[in-house]
Write an enzyme that holds these catalytic residues in place. Structure first.
Site, short mmCIF file in Angstrom:
data_model
loop_
_atom_site.label_atom_id
_atom_site.label_comp_id
_atom_site.label_asym_id
_atom_site.label_seq_id
_atom_site.Cartn_x
_atom_site.Cartn_y
_atom_site.Cartn_z
N LYS A 4 56.14 32.90 20.83
CA LYS A 4 56.88 32.98 22.11
C LYS A 4 58.05 33.98 21.97
O LYS A 4 58.83 33.89 21.02
CB LYS A 4 57.40 31.59 22.48
CG LYS A 4 58.09 31.58 23.82
CD LYS A 4 58.62 30.22 24.17
CE LYS A 4 59.50 30.31 25.40
NZ LYS A 4 60.28 29.10 25.61
N LYS A 21 39.73 54.53 48.54
CA LYS A 21 39.12 53.68 47.50
C LYS A 21 37.59 53.76 47.56
O LYS A 21 36.92 53.79 46.53
CB LYS A 21 39.57 52.23 47.66
CG LYS A 21 40.90 52.00 46.97
CD LYS A 21 41.41 50.59 47.00
CE LYS A 21 42.80 50.59 46.36
NZ LYS A 21 43.68 49.55 46.80
N PRO A 33 40.25 47.78 32.67
CA PRO A 33 39.06 48.53 33.13
C PRO A 33 38.90 48.39 34.64
O PRO A 33 39.20 47.33 35.19
CB PRO A 33 37.90 47.85 32.39
CG PRO A 33 38.42 46.52 31.97
CD PRO A 33 39.90 46.65 31.80
N ASN A 91 48.74 37.50 39.53
CA ASN A 91 49.11 37.80 40.92
C ASN A 91 48.85 36.57 41.77
O ASN A 91 48.45 35.52 41.27
CB ASN A 91 48.33 39.02 41.42
CG ASN A 91 46.83 38.77 41.29
OD1 ASN A 91 46.28 37.88 41.93
ND2 ASN A 91 46.18 39.54 40.44
O1 PMT Z 1 42.22 35.05 46.64
P1 PMT Z 1 42.89 34.90 47.99
O2 PMT Z 1 44.22 34.19 47.89
O3 PMT Z 1 41.97 34.31 49.01
O4 PMT Z 1 43.27 36.38 48.49
C1 PMT Z 1 42.24 37.27 48.80
C2 PMT Z 1 42.53 38.69 48.27
C3 PMT Z 1 43.73 39.25 49.01
C4 PMT Z 1 42.81 38.66 46.78
C5 PMT Z 1 41.23 39.52 48.54
O5 PMT Z 1 40.96 39.52 49.91
C6 PMT Z 1 41.40 40.95 48.04
O6 PMT Z 1 41.92 41.83 48.69
N1 PMT Z 1 40.90 41.20 46.80
C7 PMT Z 1 41.05 42.47 46.08
C8 PMT Z 1 42.44 42.56 45.54
C9 PMT Z 1 42.66 43.86 44.77
O7 PMT Z 1 42.74 43.81 43.57
O8 PMT Z 1 42.69 44.92 45.48
P2 PMT Z 1 42.92 46.44 44.91
O9 PMT Z 1 43.12 47.26 46.12
O10 PMT Z 1 44.00 46.42 43.88
O11 PMT Z 1 41.56 46.76 44.18
C10 PMT Z 1 40.49 47.44 44.83
C11 PMT Z 1 39.15 46.90 44.37
O12 PMT Z 1 38.97 47.17 42.99
C12 PMT Z 1 38.98 45.42 44.53
O13 PMT Z 1 37.67 45.17 44.93
C13 PMT Z 1 39.22 44.86 43.14
O14 PMT Z 1 38.48 43.67 42.92
C14 PMT Z 1 38.70 46.00 42.27
N2 PMT Z 1 39.38 46.14 40.97
C15 PMT Z 1 40.72 46.33 40.88
C16 PMT Z 1 41.29 46.53 39.64
C17 PMT Z 1 40.49 46.52 38.50
N3 PMT Z 1 41.00 46.69 37.29
N4 PMT Z 1 39.16 46.34 38.62
C18 PMT Z 1 38.61 46.16 39.82
O15 PMT Z 1 37.37 45.98 39.92
#
Ligand code: PMT
Length: 418
Positions: free
Chosen positions: A311, A358, A326, A232
């Site tokens: 590939k 969340k 996870p 991403n």
């Molecule tokens: O890195 P930058 O370019 O500075 O951008 C910052 C950011 C936008 C990436 C950052 O501010 C941000 O929002 N990070 C979390 C992105 C994300 O994955 O959001 P989510 O809404 O999909 O996930 C919710 C939370 O669960 C997050 O804390 C994530 O780290 C966590 N997560 C998600 C998926 C997963 N499999 N495991 C997790 O722990």
């Protein structure tokens, strides 16, 4: 041109004063100040600066560059400072009494005043060809610069770009001021007055002292075949800003980082990972040793359990069978005796409602919601705007550089810690 009337360019005057008062009230303690003097006519103000710093109770050691010595003599500086001035990197006498690493560790803060355009450029590119530039690389203490140069040199794109890079690394600028310059021209470039430098020389309070903070940052990469992966747009900037501020505020920081182009902030321990599974493993291993966990990484939601070993050839349609990665944050929140857990929510709509969901689903203590549908904040940009969501409130932090957003988040987190 970057407008830098105050050390933190991104703060308004009112905000800046607010922070200064807050810091001053908490850190009214004398510091070990390593003063670097570089080649500028403003070096004539250095003896007065030393006098004022000592009068304010600070202990000062002076490092003079070769160009600085053209403008002010070591004898003058020694007379006001009360001890010998350091000049050379390879000086057996000076190294015997206090080597440069020891000198770097002695300093609570480094102040370069005046900081010439040349020295700012050296610093930007990490040169270490004299004592002062080497100390700037070796020191982990906050670095303040009081620039002094001709107005055209200050506004030159090369200098402005260098300043922008240094600000993004957490270097604090004091001045320059606008006015008549020694060369007779007028504009921004005058070194700000010594009294002004002394009053701006305040360090962030160690509001996270004794805390051990675990931060995930950046994207993860999930292999499809040996040349392709799922990922991403996360640059890691938000997570690294949190690590930088937490470390400056006295915390022991462990950063678990996906692939980024960023340098690890000073004094942070970094574990580099690629995949969500590796990130999960590292978090699992580290969690118990930390008091706070901040999950700022943009973890891939899906991965390919069996990536191709060769590939994949081009074909008209490609079907991939993906599985869920996870939930690293969710699993951390379920652990017994877990640290204070902060998640992020990257949303494109219904910011607060989705963040509240969340918070509940993952059982986190705080969720930092950011709108990733806008280009000037969120992914990749230097700025962000967030809403800090807890079970009782939603606090809006308007758009600001990620460093400032990180400060706001961490101050909020600190209020929950005992
Ligand atoms: O890195 P930058 O370019 O500075 O951008 C910052 C950011 C936008 C990436 C950052 O501010 C941000 O929002 N990070 C979390 C992105 C994300 O994955 O959001 P989510 O809404 O999909 O996930 C919710 C939370 O669960 C997050 O804390 C994530 O780290 C966590 N997560 C998600 C998926 C997963 N499999 N495991 C997790 O722990």
């Amino acid at each position: 041109m970057i407008d830098l009337p105050f050390p933190w360019a991104h703060l308004s005057y009112k905000e800046y004063n607010h922070w200064v008062l807050r810091y001053q009230s908490m850190t009214n303690t004398p510091m070990h100040i390593l003063l670097g003097i570089t080649g500028s006519i403003a070096a004539y103000k250095a003896p007065e600066l030393i006098r004022l710093l000592r009068q304010a109770g600070h202990e000062v050691k002076v490092v003079l560059t070769r160009a600085g010595k053209e403008f002010v003599t070591p004898l003058t500086l020694q007379a006001v400072c009360g001890e010998a001035v350091f000049e050379h990197l390879l000086d057996p006498t000076a190294e015997a009494s206090m080597n440069h690493i020891h000198l770097a560790r002695w300093a609570d803060c480094l102040l370069i005043a005046p900081a010439s355009a040349h020295f700012i450029a050296k610093l930007t590119h990490g040169f270490a060809d004299d004592l002062l530039s080497t100390l700037c690389l070796a020191a982990q203490a906050p670095l303040f610069l009081a620039p002094a140069m001709n107005q055209a040199m200050w506004s030159h794109p090369a200098t402005q770009e260098n300043v922008r890079i240094l600000v993004s690394r957490g270097v604090r600028f004091i001045g320059p001021d606008e006015g008549i310059q020694a060369c007779g021209e007028s504009g921004y470039g005058r070194m700000t007055e010594p009294a002004n430098i002394v009053s701006h020389l305040v360090l962030p309070p160690p509001f996270l002292r004794n805390q051990r903070i675990l931060i995930t940052a950046g994207p993860t990469q999930e292999a499809i075949d040996p040349v392709r992966y799922l990922s991403n747009r996360s640059s890691g900037k938000m997570g690294y800003a949190l690590a930088q501020v937490a470390s400056a505020a006295g915390a022991h920081v462990t950063l678990i980082s996906g692939p980024t182009a960023l340098s690890v902030p000073a004094a942070c321990r970094c574990i580099h990972v690629k995949t969500a599974a590796q990130m999960q493993q590292a978090v699992e291993h580290e969690l118990a040793q930390h008091t706070v966990f901040i999950s700022a990484a943009a973890v891939s939601d899906y991965y390919l359990p069996q990536p191709e070993t060769q590939k994949i050839k081009k074909q008209s349609q490609l079907n991939l069978s993906l599985e869920k990665t996870p939930d690293i944050l969710g699993l951390a929140c379920q652990r017994k005796n877990r640290p204070f857990c902060v998640g992020f929510a990257a949303e494109t709509q219904d910011l607060v409602a989705n963040a509240q969901k969340k918070l509940k689903d993952k059982q986190a203590d705080l969720i930092i919601a950011n709108d990733v549908s806008q280009t000037h904040i969120g992914f990749e940009s230097d700025d962000n705007a967030v809403t800090i969501v807890s079970s009782t409130e939603a606090i809006v932090i308007p758009s600001a550089p990620k460093i400032k957003i990180a400060e706001e988040i961490l101050h909020r987190v600190a209020t929950y810690l005992t």
